[in-house]
Design a protein around this motif. Structure first.
Motif, short mmCIF file in Angstrom:
data_model
loop_
_atom_site.label_atom_id
_atom_site.label_comp_id
_atom_site.label_asym_id
_atom_site.label_seq_id
_atom_site.Cartn_x
_atom_site.Cartn_y
_atom_site.Cartn_z
N ALA A 65 0.90 -1.18 -0.11
CA ALA A 65 -0.06 0.12 -0.10
C ALA A 65 0.74 1.09 -0.06
O ALA A 65 2.11 1.04 0.17
N THR A 66 0.27 2.39 -0.26
CA THR A 66 1.04 3.72 -0.46
C THR A 66 1.52 4.00 1.11
O THR A 66 1.24 3.76 2.15
N ALA A 67 2.66 4.78 0.92
CA ALA A 67 3.48 4.95 2.25
C ALA A 67 2.50 6.16 2.99
O ALA A 67 1.75 7.01 2.39
N PRO A 68 2.30 5.92 4.19
CA PRO A 68 1.20 6.62 5.20
C PRO A 68 1.57 8.24 5.01
O PRO A 68 0.52 8.95 5.11
N GLY A 71 -0.30 10.25 2.35
CA GLY A 71 -1.77 10.05 2.34
C GLY A 71 -2.50 11.20 1.75
O GLY A 71 -3.34 10.95 0.88
N ARG A 82 -11.69 12.71 3.02
CA ARG A 82 -11.17 12.44 4.28
C ARG A 82 -12.35 11.56 5.12
O ARG A 82 -13.36 11.86 5.15
N LEU A 152 -4.63 0.95 7.24
CA LEU A 152 -4.62 1.79 6.36
C LEU A 152 -5.09 3.28 6.72
O LEU A 152 -4.33 4.19 6.71
N HIS A 153 -6.31 3.14 7.78
CA HIS A 153 -6.62 4.12 8.28
C HIS A 153 -5.75 5.14 9.27
O HIS A 153 -5.87 6.09 9.03
N GLY A 155 -2.46 4.56 9.24
CA GLY A 155 -1.09 4.65 8.47
C GLY A 155 -0.09 3.92 9.42
O GLY A 155 1.06 4.54 9.29
N GLY B 106 -2.91 12.33 10.77
CA GLY B 106 -3.41 12.57 9.37
C GLY B 106 -2.94 11.56 8.21
O GLY B 106 -3.11 11.71 7.06
N TRP B 107 -2.06 10.63 8.62
CA TRP B 107 -1.59 9.78 7.78
C TRP B 107 -2.56 8.59 7.39
O TRP B 107 -3.03 8.00 8.43
N ARG B 108 -2.64 8.52 5.89
CA ARG B 108 -3.39 7.23 5.32
C ARG B 108 -2.53 6.33 4.40
O ARG B 108 -1.81 7.17 3.85
N SER B 109 -2.89 5.15 4.21
CA SER B 109 -2.40 4.50 3.10
C SER B 109 -3.54 4.08 2.29
O SER B 109 -4.81 3.94 2.68
N PHE B 110 -3.08 3.83 1.08
CA PHE B 110 -4.26 3.15 0.15
C PHE B 110 -3.67 2.05 -0.66
O PHE B 110 -2.43 2.09 -0.91
#
Lengths: 180, 222
Positions: A65-68, A71, A82, A152-153, A155, B106-110
């Motif tokens: 998954a993408t780096a937190p 985001g 959001r 994911l939520h 991070g 506020g960090w999130r991953s996708f």
């Protein structure tokens, strides 16, 4: 295939896989032993630190998954809104599940001291909590744990990345007599 | 003046304030009437007396209008387990704070959004390398070389069919095409006979005649 090749193969399989994969599945896909794959995946997770894509692990299953910290950027790119802020009750229940999982509804309610079924259902609807099995006690109650979406939520790439609160876990172990 | 007290009004108020005398039991109206009837001959002293009377009336009013005491709250039964659950709950607060900190970051991953098609079931067998295939072919050819020479079933040739047509025509002027076809044992002979007739026509050996559409075709020696 040498170790470098196997590691690259694991990364490739993780990249194209629509679902998370456990170590056995990954080992089978690239043609090595599960123990070897486990070590290679750990190395890959370290190597991906500082990159745009990271290796995550939830409940023994791996996924990319993408780096937190990216985001906000990815969120803008995807046009995703959001997520709604969690209420205090939801955050408390989620923390309880995250740190003490797997837990039953009765355990959640005994600790919080209030009926928590509505909150648990709400967290399940948001995909942050899921049923992970049944306890062996009377009535075999459902056990709840956190999901990949939970990572994911917030991070984090694994539940072990949560701040360590050994005292809490120790208190819970004493209470339930459960060995983790 | 009173069954329970005799003395200055100020002292009486003091006892009431301390709770040593119940104001509810005092005939306040009578006390005030007696005080107000008593003339001190000094306005300031009489004003003080009136003020003390007012305080006494106020105390009595408060006492008689006080709401009834609330029933005692039931005492919660706290078992050792409940205490420990409470301890866990207290211990949970840092965990809540930790999650709130993570959320505030506020960090999130996708994950990837699109799904790719992954075939169900076991993976297909691995492809055989070209070298392996070539080796297999070489081995098989070597085995064949050791076996008796392979003789494919020799079918008829156009030359044989030409010879047959000429043989049938020998001694007669013409022959029906259907008669030639009747001599064929299989589809290959039918095709080769047809080609043989065309070849003989090309060479000018025979000619073909048909009186009308769908009528018999006659092959005639030229």
């Amino acid at each position: 295939m040498d170790r470098g090749g196997l590691k690259a193969a694991l990364e490739a399989v993780l990249f194209v896989s629509p679902d998370s994969l456990d170590t056995e599945e990954l080992a089978r896909a690239v043609g090595c032993r599960a123990e070897e794959a486990e070590g290679l995946l750990q190395e890959l997770a370290v190597e991906l630190q500082g990159r745009g894509v990271r290796l995550f692990r939830a409940g023994g299953r791996w996924f990319l998954a993408t780096a937190p910290e990216l985001g906000d950027l990815v969120e803008r790119f995807l046009g995703a809104g959001r997520p709604a802020r969690l209420s205090r009750a939801a955050m408390e229940t989620l923390a309880l599940v995250a740190y003490l999982q797997p837990v039953t509804r009765a355990q959640v309610e005994a600790i919080r001291g209030v009926d928590s079924w509505g909150v648990i259902q709400s967290l399940m609807e948001r995909g942050l909590v899921e049923e992970v099995g049944r306890a062996n006690g009377p009535g075999r109650p459902l056990l709840f744990g956190t999901t990949e979406a939970f990572l994911l939520h917030f991070g984090i790439s694994g539940i072990e990345e949560l701040p360590q609160l050994e005292e809490l876990r120790e208190l819970y172990r004493e209470l339930t007599g459960r060995d983790e | 003046m009173l069954p329970v007290f005799s003395g200055p009004l100020g002292d009486l108020l003091e006892l009431v304030d301390r709770g040593l005398i119940s104001v509810e039991d005092l005939p306040v109206a009578e006390v005030v009437r007696q005080c107000l009837a008593y003339s001190l001959g000094d306005v300031a002293q009489e004003a003080t007396l009136v003020a003390l009377c007012c305080r006494l009336v106020l105390a009595k009013a408060r006492a008689v209008t006080r709401p009834p005491a609330r029933p005692m709250e039931p005492i919660a039964v706290v078992t050792p387990d409940m205490r420990r659950y409470e301890e866990v709950r207290q211990g949970l607060q840092p965990a809540v704070a930790a999650l709130e900190d993570l959320a505030a970051r506020g960090w999130r991953s996708f994950r990837r959004r699109h799904r790719v098609s992954v075939p169900a079931g076991p993976p297909p067998p691995e492809a055989v390398p070209l070298e392996a295939l070539a080796e297999l072919a070489r081995r098989r050819l070597k085995e064949l070389a050791d076996e008796p020479h392979y003789q494919p079933d020799a079918g008829p040739t156009i030359q044989e069919m030409v010879a047959r047509v000429l043989e049938v025509l020998k001694g007669q002027r013409r022959v029906a095409f259907s008669q030639l076809m009747a001599l064929c044992r299989d589809r290959l002979e039918v095709i080769l006979t047809f080609l043989a007739v065309l070849e003989l026509m090309r060479q000018g050996v025979v000619d073909a005649q048909q009186e009308e559409a769908f009528a018999e075709i006659w092959i005639e020696a030229v």
